[in-house]
Design a protein around this motif. Structure first.
Motif, PDB file in Angstrom:
ATOM      1  N   MET A   1      77.701  97.814  -2.225  1.00  0.00           N
ATOM      2  CA  MET A   1      77.987  98.343  -0.913  1.00  0.00           C
ATOM      3  C   MET A   1      76.959  99.393  -0.511  1.00  0.00           C
ATOM      4  SD  MET A   1      80.161  97.799   1.386  1.00  0.00           S
ATOM      5  CE  MET A   1      80.820  98.504   2.848  1.00  0.00           C
ATOM      6  N   GLY A   2      76.334 100.014  -1.488  1.00  0.00           N
ATOM      7  CA  GLY A   2      75.354 101.043  -1.197  1.00  0.00           C
ATOM      8  C   GLY A   2      74.144 100.502  -0.447  1.00  0.00           C
ATOM      9  N   LEU A   3      73.682  99.326  -0.835  1.00  0.00           N
ATOM     10  CA  LEU A   3      72.515  98.739  -0.177  1.00  0.00           C
ATOM     11  C   LEU A   3      72.824  98.421   1.282  1.00  0.00           C
ATOM     12  CD1 LEU A   3      69.672  97.519  -0.218  1.00  0.00           C
ATOM     13  CD2 LEU A   3      70.693  95.400  -1.033  1.00  0.00           C
ATOM     14  N   LEU A   4      73.973  97.813   1.522  1.00  0.00           N
ATOM     15  CA  LEU A   4      74.344  97.444   2.885  1.00  0.00           C
ATOM     16  C   LEU A   4      74.481  98.679   3.771  1.00  0.00           C
ATOM     17  CD1 LEU A   4      75.161  95.236   4.878  1.00  0.00           C
ATOM     18  CD2 LEU A   4      77.519  95.577   4.120  1.00  0.00           C
ATOM     19  N   SER A   5      75.146  99.699   3.274  1.00  0.00           N
ATOM     20  CA  SER A   5      75.324 100.900   4.093  1.00  0.00           C
ATOM     21  C   SER A   5      73.991 101.599   4.346  1.00  0.00           C
ATOM     22  CB  SER A   5      76.312 101.857   3.430  1.00  0.00           C
ATOM     23  OG  SER A   5      75.819 102.318   2.201  1.00  0.00           O
ATOM     24  N   ASN A   6      73.090 101.559   3.387  1.00  0.00           N
ATOM     25  CA  ASN A   6      71.780 102.179   3.557  1.00  0.00           C
ATOM     26  C   ASN A   6      70.961 101.439   4.623  1.00  0.00           C
ATOM     27  OD1 ASN A   6      70.040 104.244   2.899  1.00  0.00           O
ATOM     28  ND2 ASN A   6      69.094 103.150   1.217  1.00  0.00           N
ATOM     29  N   VAL A   7      70.946 100.128   4.555  1.00  0.00           N
ATOM     30  CA  VAL A   7      70.177  99.332   5.520  1.00  0.00           C
ATOM     31  C   VAL A   7      70.780  99.469   6.921  1.00  0.00           C
ATOM     32  CG1 VAL A   7      69.544  96.976   6.189  1.00  0.00           C
ATOM     33  CG2 VAL A   7      69.290  97.710   3.817  1.00  0.00           C
ATOM     34  N   VAL A   8      72.106  99.394   7.025  1.00  0.00           N
ATOM     35  CA  VAL A   8      72.748  99.512   8.331  1.00  0.00           C
ATOM     36  C   VAL A   8      72.545 100.912   8.907  1.00  0.00           C
ATOM     37  CG1 VAL A   8      74.989  99.533   9.508  1.00  0.00           C
ATOM     38  CG2 VAL A   8      74.430  97.694   7.933  1.00  0.00           C
ATOM     39  N   GLY A   9      72.641 101.926   8.060  1.00  0.00           N
ATOM     40  CA  GLY A   9      72.429 103.288   8.527  1.00  0.00           C
ATOM     41  C   GLY A   9      71.021 103.508   9.052  1.00  0.00           C
ATOM     42  N   PHE A  10      70.043 103.017   8.323  1.00  0.00           N
ATOM     43  CA  PHE A  10      68.653 103.154   8.770  1.00  0.00           C
ATOM     44  C   PHE A  10      68.409 102.357  10.048  1.00  0.00           C
ATOM     45  CE2 PHE A  10      67.655 105.203   4.852  1.00  0.00           C
ATOM     46  CZ  PHE A  10      66.409 105.777   5.006  1.00  0.00           C
ATOM     47  N   SER A  11      68.991 101.157  10.153  1.00  0.00           N
ATOM     48  CA  SER A  11      68.763 100.361  11.357  1.00  0.00           C
ATOM     49  C   SER A  11      69.449 100.992  12.572  1.00  0.00           C
ATOM     50  CB  SER A  11      69.229  98.923  11.161  1.00  0.00           C
ATOM     51  OG  SER A  11      70.628  98.873  10.956  1.00  0.00           O
ATOM     52  N   LEU A  12      70.613 101.608  12.382  1.00  0.00           N
ATOM     53  CA  LEU A  12      71.247 102.317  13.494  1.00  0.00           C
ATOM     54  C   LEU A  12      70.426 103.535  13.898  1.00  0.00           C
ATOM     55  CD1 LEU A  12      75.047 102.085  12.640  1.00  0.00           C
ATOM     56  CD2 LEU A  12      73.776 100.886  14.426  1.00  0.00           C
ATOM     57  N   PHE A  13      69.819 104.190  12.917  1.00  0.00           N
ATOM     58  CA  PHE A  13      68.917 105.288  13.245  1.00  0.00           C
ATOM     59  C   PHE A  13      67.731 104.782  14.056  1.00  0.00           C
ATOM     60  CE2 PHE A  13      65.247 107.984  12.363  1.00  0.00           C
ATOM     61  CZ  PHE A  13      65.747 109.215  12.776  1.00  0.00           C
ATOM     62  N   GLY A  14      67.228 103.606  13.718  1.00  0.00           N
ATOM     63  CA  GLY A  14      66.136 102.998  14.485  1.00  0.00           C
ATOM     64  C   GLY A  14      66.557 102.683  15.910  1.00  0.00           C
ATOM     65  N   LEU A  15      67.793 102.201  16.073  1.00  0.00           N
ATOM     66  CA  LEU A  15      68.296 101.930  17.413  1.00  0.00           C
ATOM     67  C   LEU A  15      68.390 103.225  18.216  1.00  0.00           C
ATOM     68  CD1 LEU A  15      69.534  99.998  19.503  1.00  0.00           C
ATOM     69  CD2 LEU A  15      71.747 100.462  18.439  1.00  0.00           C
ATOM     70  N   MET A  16      68.908 104.273  17.597  1.00  0.00           N
ATOM     71  CA  MET A  16      69.026 105.545  18.306  1.00  0.00           C
ATOM     72  C   MET A  16      67.649 106.136  18.628  1.00  0.00           C
ATOM     73  SD  MET A  16      72.114 106.113  18.977  1.00  0.00           S
ATOM     74  CE  MET A  16      72.485 104.381  19.075  1.00  0.00           C
TER      75      MET A  16
END
Length: 81
Positions: A1-16
């Protein structure tokens, strides 16, 4: 779950970051959705490599701790003799 949350978190940061960029330019935030997708993909990839780097760094630190403990044990045995 750590990998998924890390990738999603970074991609949401990219969107913002992309939304902030368009906000600074006073452009429509939903103008170019391809740019949003590209920004999310790039930041998501950075999140993936950050996760892998974190795992590898933890392995290297664990190996170094074992090496240091073995060296200290050898020094204790040498001092007792």
């Amino acid at each position: 779950m750590g990998l998924l949350s890390n990738v999603v978190g970074f991609s949401l940061f990219g969107l913002m970051a992309r939304m902030g960029q368009l906000g600074i330019q006073r452009r429509n935030p939903l103008e170019n959705l391809g740019g949003h997708a590209l920004s999310m993909a790039i930041f998501g990839g950075a999140g993936y490599y950050a996760y892998k780097w974190d795992i590898r760094a933890a392995e290297l630190i664990a190996e170094k701790r074992v090496e240091i403990a073995a060296r200290r044990q050898g020094q204790r045995e040498g001092a007792e003799a």
